[in-house]
Design a protein around this motif. Sequence first.
Motif, mmCIF file in Angstrom:
data_model
loop_
_atom_site.group_PDB
_atom_site.id
_atom_site.type_symbol
_atom_site.label_atom_id
_atom_site.label_comp_id
_atom_site.label_asym_id
_atom_site.label_seq_id
_atom_site.Cartn_x
_atom_site.Cartn_y
_atom_site.Cartn_z
ATOM 1 N N TRP A 242 0.655 -1.265 -0.409
ATOM 2 C CA TRP A 242 0.211 -0.076 0.243
ATOM 3 C C TRP A 242 0.283 1.221 0.541
ATOM 4 C CZ3 TRP A 242 -0.946 4.324 3.204
ATOM 5 C CH2 TRP A 242 -1.985 5.081 2.839
ATOM 6 N N PHE A 243 2.088 1.618 0.422
ATOM 7 C CA PHE A 243 2.282 2.242 0.684
ATOM 8 C C PHE A 243 3.804 2.607 -0.727
ATOM 9 C CE2 PHE A 243 2.291 2.123 5.323
ATOM 10 C CZ PHE A 243 2.132 3.437 5.895
ATOM 11 N N ILE A 244 3.940 0.922 -1.124
ATOM 12 C CA ILE A 244 4.711 1.257 -2.587
ATOM 13 C C ILE A 244 3.508 1.783 -3.387
ATOM 14 C CG2 ILE A 244 5.569 0.159 -3.805
ATOM 15 C CD1 ILE A 244 6.856 -1.947 -2.008
ATOM 16 N N ALA A 245 2.395 1.220 -3.019
ATOM 17 C CA ALA A 245 1.601 2.568 -4.789
ATOM 18 C C ALA A 245 1.294 3.594 -3.998
ATOM 19 C CB ALA A 245 0.164 1.281 -4.538
ATOM 20 N N LEU A 246 1.070 4.037 -2.277
ATOM 21 C CA LEU A 246 0.892 5.311 -2.388
ATOM 22 C C LEU A 246 1.961 6.239 -2.378
ATOM 23 C CD1 LEU A 246 -1.097 7.478 -1.176
ATOM 24 C CD2 LEU A 246 -0.187 6.679 1.475
ATOM 25 N N GLY A 247 3.721 5.994 -2.879
ATOM 26 C CA GLY A 247 4.164 6.547 -3.430
ATOM 27 C C GLY A 247 4.548 6.829 -4.707
ATOM 28 N N GLY A 248 4.094 5.605 -5.297
ATOM 29 C CA GLY A 248 4.436 5.867 -6.824
ATOM 30 C C GLY A 248 5.674 5.173 -7.380
ATOM 31 N N LYS A 249 5.430 4.253 -6.319
ATOM 32 C CA LYS A 249 7.017 3.095 -6.961
ATOM 33 C C LYS A 249 6.078 2.232 -7.606
ATOM 34 C CE LYS A 249 10.727 3.758 -4.876
ATOM 35 N NZ LYS A 249 12.097 3.701 -5.200
ATOM 36 N N ALA A 250 7.081 1.918 -8.954
ATOM 37 C CA ALA A 250 6.217 1.081 -10.114
ATOM 38 C C ALA A 250 8.425 -0.147 -9.931
ATOM 39 C CB ALA A 250 5.978 1.816 -11.023
ATOM 40 N N GLU A 251 7.890 -1.422 -10.566
ATOM 41 C CA GLU A 251 8.918 -2.190 -10.685
ATOM 42 C C GLU A 251 9.487 -2.026 -12.294
ATOM 43 O OE1 GLU A 251 10.649 -4.126 -8.482
ATOM 44 O OE2 GLU A 251 8.934 -3.362 -6.502
ATOM 45 N N THR A 252 8.587 -2.042 -13.348
ATOM 46 C CA THR A 252 9.001 -1.489 -14.508
ATOM 47 C C THR A 252 9.299 0.564 -14.649
ATOM 48 O OG1 THR A 252 6.551 -1.588 -15.008
ATOM 49 C CG2 THR A 252 8.631 -3.058 -15.171
ATOM 50 N N GLU A 253 9.788 0.997 -15.410
ATOM 51 C CA GLU A 253 9.576 2.314 -16.254
ATOM 52 C C GLU A 253 9.321 1.921 -17.487
ATOM 53 O OE1 GLU A 253 14.607 3.818 -15.815
ATOM 54 O OE2 GLU A 253 13.102 4.450 -14.606
ATOM 55 N N ALA A 254 8.542 2.804 -18.146
ATOM 56 C CA ALA A 254 9.070 3.016 -19.919
ATOM 57 C C ALA A 254 9.915 3.852 -20.144
ATOM 58 C CB ALA A 254 7.753 3.595 -19.560
ATOM 59 N N SER A 255 10.200 3.360 -21.756
ATOM 60 C CA SER A 255 11.965 3.929 -22.117
ATOM 61 C C SER A 255 11.339 3.576 -23.780
ATOM 62 C CB SER A 255 12.802 2.937 -21.877
ATOM 63 O OG SER A 255 12.827 2.045 -22.572
ATOM 64 N N GLY A 256 11.824 4.753 -24.296
ATOM 65 C CA GLY A 256 11.623 4.829 -25.603
ATOM 66 C C GLY A 256 10.600 5.715 -25.872
ATOM 67 N N SER A 257 10.398 5.735 -27.637
ATOM 68 C CA SER A 257 8.837 6.760 -27.767
ATOM 69 C C SER A 257 7.510 6.100 -27.480
ATOM 70 C CB SER A 257 9.116 6.835 -29.660
ATOM 71 O OG SER A 257 8.678 5.639 -29.824
ATOM 72 N N ARG A 258 6.436 6.910 -26.898
ATOM 73 C CA ARG A 258 4.633 6.572 -26.845
ATOM 74 C C ARG A 258 4.683 5.038 -27.775
ATOM 75 N NH1 ARG A 258 2.054 11.575 -24.858
ATOM 76 N NH2 ARG A 258 3.354 12.153 -23.178
ATOM 77 N N HIS A 349 13.026 3.360 0.424
ATOM 78 C CA HIS A 349 13.492 2.921 -0.819
ATOM 79 C C HIS A 349 12.201 2.329 -1.138
ATOM 80 C CE1 HIS A 349 15.691 0.312 -3.546
ATOM 81 N NE2 HIS A 349 14.913 -1.049 -2.718
ATOM 82 N N ILE A 350 11.502 1.921 -0.140
ATOM 83 C CA ILE A 350 10.300 0.888 -0.715
ATOM 84 C C ILE A 350 8.978 2.131 -1.666
ATOM 85 C CG2 ILE A 350 10.681 -1.246 -0.367
ATOM 86 C CD1 ILE A 350 8.533 -0.813 1.622
ATOM 87 N N ALA A 351 9.219 3.149 -1.073
ATOM 88 C CA ALA A 351 8.174 3.769 -0.979
ATOM 89 C C ALA A 351 7.636 5.114 -1.302
ATOM 90 C CB ALA A 351 7.231 4.067 0.593
ATOM 91 N N GLY A 352 9.266 5.952 -1.129
ATOM 92 C CA GLY A 352 9.706 7.230 -1.748
ATOM 93 C C GLY A 352 9.489 8.286 -0.564
ATOM 94 N N PRO A 353 10.479 9.296 -1.083
ATOM 95 C CA PRO A 353 10.255 10.059 -0.087
ATOM 96 C C PRO A 353 9.189 10.147 0.619
ATOM 97 C CG PRO A 353 11.091 11.220 -2.086
ATOM 98 C CD PRO A 353 10.418 10.308 -2.047
ATOM 99 N N TRP A 354 7.947 11.654 0.169
ATOM 100 C CA TRP A 354 6.891 11.396 1.523
ATOM 101 C C TRP A 354 6.164 10.604 1.881
ATOM 102 C CZ3 TRP A 354 1.410 10.875 0.718
ATOM 103 C CH2 TRP A 354 1.218 10.296 -0.795
ATOM 104 N N ALA A 355 5.825 9.085 1.513
ATOM 105 C CA ALA A 355 4.938 8.055 1.394
ATOM 106 C C ALA A 355 5.720 7.114 2.333
ATOM 107 C CB ALA A 355 4.815 6.834 0.511
ATOM 108 N N GLY A 356 6.995 7.309 2.819
ATOM 109 C CA GLY A 356 8.325 6.382 2.659
ATOM 110 C C GLY A 356 7.700 7.430 4.352
ATOM 111 N N MET A 357 7.571 8.820 4.561
ATOM 112 C CA MET A 357 8.547 9.101 6.276
ATOM 113 C C MET A 357 7.092 9.182 6.768
ATOM 114 S SD MET A 357 11.361 10.747 6.346
ATOM 115 C CE MET A 357 10.920 11.113 7.796
#
Length: 403
Positions: A242-258, A349-357
């Motif tokens: 839940w904290f990971i989702a709240l912080g917007g941390k994802a296991e994958t990231e997009a790269s290249g053109s749309r 690390h797992i939830a990002g700055p504000w969600a991690g706090m």
Amino acid sequence: TDRHRGSQRWSASAGRDGIIHGSPVLKDQWTFIALIYDAPNEQARLIVNNQVFGGRARQRKSNPSTIIGAFNGAMDELKVYNRALSLEELEALYGKPIDVNIEDFAIKDRSSYRRKMEARRNPAVEAGQQFIAGYEELIIRDSVHSPNTLHIFGPGDTITVLGQAGDNWLEVSNQNGEKGYISASSLISNAYRTGKTKSVFRFTNWLGQLFMMNKAWNWFFAALFTLLLAVALKYRKPLNDWFIALGGKAETEASGSRNEGIVTTRKPVILDRYFPVARPKWWIISPGIVFALMLLGGSIWDPAETQWFFNEGARIIPTGFTLAIHWVLWSLSLIIILLILAITAESLHIAGPWAGMLRLAMLLILNLMAVVVCFYLAVGIILVIFGFILFVVALFTLLGRKR
């Protein structure tokens, strides 16, 4: 005198800390003996002729007396002072320099924190200050130290301090002009200064009384905290997600053109190998558990030194440590700091700055609950063991009478 290292020696009882041994007793010779006992700092100094012998000393509560003896010989010029004499004063009595082990003579003041604690518990209350009653009843007496109730000030009543009445007591009045006396500690515990908030006052009062185990409500809160900790430990993985989702941390990231729509897996970092910690289950409340065990163990081992460490002695770079308990408490303190840093790193690390706090704040609250639960569990276990022993003793007594 006491036999030590093959000879009878001049000695001073150090109470719970054993015996301070001095130099050997010499036959048919006059000897200058002086003993200094500093009760607040729990230190004693034994002076035999020109030598100083020092050590820790605590009077036993069951025997707070002074005994002089026992030895076969003569005593002359016995003097008892109501203060600790200086080295110069002792030399004047002895008539010669005291110059052996004089570096052990000085007694460092390690009791100042107690005076500070007392000042915090009983802050100065001055005439003209106003308070508001925070509970149902504020009992006002007819005189200082009197058991007689003169008035009952109710919640919301404004109490004005008229002046000091001596011995930590105050003369007060309310908005109706009713006057009487109350101790300063009772006023501060049951009323709050004008301009403050009642809810904050009652909450801080509740926190201060949370470890009063004679209150039934505190046992209820301990049981509630136990339930909340059990739920948090059982559902720690969904909470992490839940904290990971709240912080917007994802296991994958997009790269290249749309248009290409290429998706690549995020490169692993070194912290991914360790966080979130899966085992042991109690990882997230480990600082609270260690802290509670530290307090419990220290209180059993040496309450006075444990109190000194937490009020004055605790610091990153150790100073003034003279006993093994100081180093044990210091080592456990470092472990707690490292555990909190690890939990902080995990949260960020797992939830990002504000969600991690936010996750860290939740874990700190859970750790405070863990401290309370550990204390009440320890007391509960002790009560069960004590009750079982009483039951066995009563059972054997009953069976013995029947026989």
